[in-house]
Design a protein around this motif. Structure first.
Motif, PDB file in Angstrom:
ATOM      1  N   PRO A   1       0.798  -1.177  -0.085  1.00 33.20           N
ATOM      2  CA  PRO A   1      -0.017   0.075   0.082  1.00 33.20           C
ATOM      3  C   PRO A   1       0.816   1.337  -0.020  1.00 33.20           C
ATOM      4  CG  PRO A   1      -1.131  -1.512   1.435  1.00 33.20           C
ATOM      5  CD  PRO A   1       0.290  -2.303   0.963  1.00 33.20           C
ATOM      6  N   GLY A   2       0.491   2.326  -0.858  1.00 31.23           N
ATOM      7  CA  GLY A   2       1.284   3.430  -1.107  1.00 31.23           C
ATOM      8  C   GLY A   2       2.270   3.315  -1.937  1.00 31.23           C
ATOM      9  N   GLU A   3       2.647   2.269  -2.678  1.00 31.74           N
ATOM     10  CA  GLU A   3       3.666   2.214  -3.530  1.00 31.74           C
ATOM     11  C   GLU A   3       3.014   2.463  -4.862  1.00 31.74           C
ATOM     12  OE1 GLU A   3       7.248  -0.561  -2.010  1.00 31.74           O
ATOM     13  OE2 GLU A   3       5.597  -1.573  -2.847  1.00 31.74           O
ATOM     14  N   ILE A   4       3.865   3.104  -5.868  1.00 37.27           N
ATOM     15  CA  ILE A   4       3.374   3.262  -7.214  1.00 37.27           C
ATOM     16  C   ILE A   4       4.876   3.351  -8.111  1.00 37.27           C
ATOM     17  CG2 ILE A   4       3.760   5.892  -6.921  1.00 37.27           C
ATOM     18  CD1 ILE A   4       1.191   6.337  -8.938  1.00 37.27           C
ATOM     19  N   PHE A   5       4.453   2.922  -9.246  1.00 36.30           N
ATOM     20  CA  PHE A   5       5.568   2.894 -10.357  1.00 36.30           C
ATOM     21  C   PHE A   5       5.126   3.701 -11.474  1.00 36.30           C
ATOM     22  CE2 PHE A   5       7.266   1.270 -14.315  1.00 36.30           C
ATOM     23  CZ  PHE A   5       8.617   1.259 -13.954  1.00 36.30           C
ATOM     24  N   THR A   6       5.639   4.779 -12.085  1.00 30.25           N
ATOM     25  CA  THR A   6       5.261   5.365 -13.303  1.00 30.25           C
ATOM     26  C   THR A   6       6.196   5.403 -14.440  1.00 30.25           C
ATOM     27  OG1 THR A   6       6.494   7.292 -12.326  1.00 30.25           O
ATOM     28  CG2 THR A   6       4.236   7.080 -11.820  1.00 30.25           C
ATOM     29  N   SER A   7       5.507   5.467 -15.398  1.00 30.75           N
ATOM     30  CA  SER A   7       6.472   5.234 -16.854  1.00 30.75           C
ATOM     31  C   SER A   7       6.117   6.248 -17.754  1.00 30.75           C
ATOM     32  CB  SER A   7       6.155   3.764 -17.516  1.00 30.75           C
ATOM     33  OG  SER A   7       6.824   3.531 -18.694  1.00 30.75           O
ATOM     34  N   PRO A   8       7.061   6.947 -18.532  1.00 32.93           N
ATOM     35  CA  PRO A   8       6.371   7.881 -19.379  1.00 32.93           C
ATOM     36  C   PRO A   8       5.838   7.227 -20.528  1.00 32.93           C
ATOM     37  CG  PRO A   8       8.899   7.647 -19.476  1.00 32.93           C
ATOM     38  CD  PRO A   8       8.372   6.661 -18.439  1.00 32.93           C
ATOM     39  N   GLY A   9       5.645   5.959 -20.627  1.00 31.76           N
ATOM     40  CA  GLY A   9       5.390   5.117 -22.010  1.00 31.76           C
ATOM     41  C   GLY A   9       6.386   4.559 -22.780  1.00 31.76           C
ATOM     42  N   HIS A  10       6.184   3.450 -23.444  1.00 35.97           N
ATOM     43  CA  HIS A  10       6.988   2.666 -24.162  1.00 35.97           C
ATOM     44  C   HIS A  10       6.649   3.240 -25.557  1.00 35.97           C
ATOM     45  CE1 HIS A  10       7.728   0.770 -20.492  1.00 35.97           C
ATOM     46  NE2 HIS A  10       6.418   0.125 -20.562  1.00 35.97           N
ATOM     47  N   SER A  11       7.359   2.314 -26.509  1.00 35.07           N
ATOM     48  CA  SER A  11       7.586   2.877 -27.887  1.00 35.07           C
ATOM     49  C   SER A  11       5.902   2.502 -28.376  1.00 35.07           C
ATOM     50  CB  SER A  11       8.481   2.054 -28.649  1.00 35.07           C
ATOM     51  OG  SER A  11       8.117   0.662 -28.650  1.00 35.07           O
ATOM     52  N   ALA A  12       5.541   3.188 -29.801  1.00 29.37           N
ATOM     53  CA  ALA A  12       4.363   2.954 -30.311  1.00 29.37           C
ATOM     54  C   ALA A  12       3.961   1.213 -30.429  1.00 29.37           C
ATOM     55  CB  ALA A  12       4.408   3.850 -31.628  1.00 29.37           C
ATOM     56  N   GLY A  13       2.580   1.317 -29.954  1.00 22.93           N
ATOM     57  CA  GLY A  13       2.098   0.036 -30.258  1.00 22.93           C
ATOM     58  C   GLY A  13       2.600  -1.007 -29.175  1.00 22.93           C
ATOM     59  N   THR A  14       2.993  -0.633 -28.202  1.00 20.91           N
ATOM     60  CA  THR A  14       3.478  -1.668 -26.849  1.00 20.91           C
ATOM     61  C   THR A  14       2.218  -1.902 -26.249  1.00 20.91           C
ATOM     62  OG1 THR A  14       5.883  -0.904 -26.638  1.00 20.91           O
ATOM     63  CG2 THR A  14       4.850  -2.013 -24.881  1.00 20.91           C
ATOM     64  N   CYS A  15       2.055  -3.299 -25.971  1.00 21.06           N
ATOM     65  CA  CYS A  15       0.775  -3.887 -25.195  1.00 21.06           C
ATOM     66  C   CYS A  15       1.392  -4.698 -23.999  1.00 21.06           C
ATOM     67  CB  CYS A  15       0.143  -4.793 -26.166  1.00 21.06           C
ATOM     68  SG  CYS A  15      -1.303  -5.331 -25.730  1.00 21.06           S
ATOM     69  N   GLU A  16       0.594  -4.487 -23.044  1.00 18.96           N
ATOM     70  CA  GLU A  16       0.682  -5.287 -21.715  1.00 18.96           C
ATOM     71  C   GLU A  16      -0.421  -6.058 -21.293  1.00 18.96           C
ATOM     72  OE1 GLU A  16       2.192  -2.619 -18.912  1.00 18.96           O
ATOM     73  OE2 GLU A  16       3.846  -2.096 -19.899  1.00 18.96           O
ATOM     74  N   LEU A  17      -0.314  -7.087 -21.070  1.00 19.94           N
ATOM     75  CA  LEU A  17      -1.235  -8.361 -20.340  1.00 19.94           C
ATOM     76  C   LEU A  17      -1.049  -8.345 -19.026  1.00 19.94           C
ATOM     77  CD1 LEU A  17      -1.159 -10.936 -22.970  1.00 19.94           C
ATOM     78  CD2 LEU A  17      -2.406  -9.011 -23.139  1.00 19.94           C
TER      79      LEU A  17
END
Length: 198
Positions: free
Chosen positions: A128-144
């Protein structure tokens, strides 16, 4: 509490820093590329590249992704958990931890394929309270993503949703995004990332 947390400290960090340093040096040597050229190509400051090559940096996952993309390899190639011909066993002690949260959370890159067209398998644990942020990956990247325990607050750009225990989500992560442990107990989820070279 949106702090940028870098790669883990200790043995994992040392091994990862040495592998990244060696990869950068080899890539620049093969391509006969200056630090200035790589800096422009990767969108990473020359000063940071100097620190990485000298093993004095502690780069974030986002920075690792930028450099891997610029070199045409996967993060898994850099940290030696990429697939080899036929089959490649990765022992538990060889699985790197690439992120540590302020309260003990971890992100481990379990396995991944080689090259710019890559697939990665991750295990995340957050408190609780933890967060991970990302500026974004290359175009078309998908995560499951699949939540094994707890609840994941997933934010993509301006949109947020909660992925509860036992549920899954598919997300295009070529825009700024974050993972946060929702209220309550700890969060554990698996994630597969697919990134294709354009």
């Amino acid at each position: 509490m949106n702090k940028k947390v870098n790669i883990t400290t200790g043995t994992d960090a040392s091994v990862i820093n040495e592998a990244l340093s060696a990869s950068l040096k080899q890539y620049r040597s093969e391509k006969k590329m200056s630090l200035d050229e790589l800096s422009r190509q990767a969108g990473v400051s020359k000063g940071m590249l100097v620190e990485i090559e000298a093993c004095r940096a502690n780069p974030s996952i986002a920075l690792l992704c930028k450099l891997a993309s610029a070199m045409g390899v996967s993060v898994a190639d850099i940290v030696n958990v990429a697939s080899k011909p036929s089959v490649h066993l990765i022992a538990a002690e060889d699985i790197p931890c690439l992120w540590r949260g302020e309260r003990g959370g971890t992100a481990r890159l379990l396995a991944g394929t080689s090259g710019p067209d890559m697939i990665e398998l991750w295990e995340w644990k957050m408190h609780p309270g933890e967060i991970f942020t990302s500026p974004g990956h290359s175009a078309g990247t998908c995560e499951l993503l699949h939540v094994v325990e707890g609840a994941l607050r997933l934010t993509l750009g301006e949109e947020s949703l909660t992925v509860n225990e036992g549920s899954s989500a598919i997300a295009r992560t070529d825009l700024p995004h974050s993972y946060r442990c929702a209220e309550g107990g700890p969060l554990r989820f698996t994630m597969t990332v697919s990134e294709r070279e354009r």
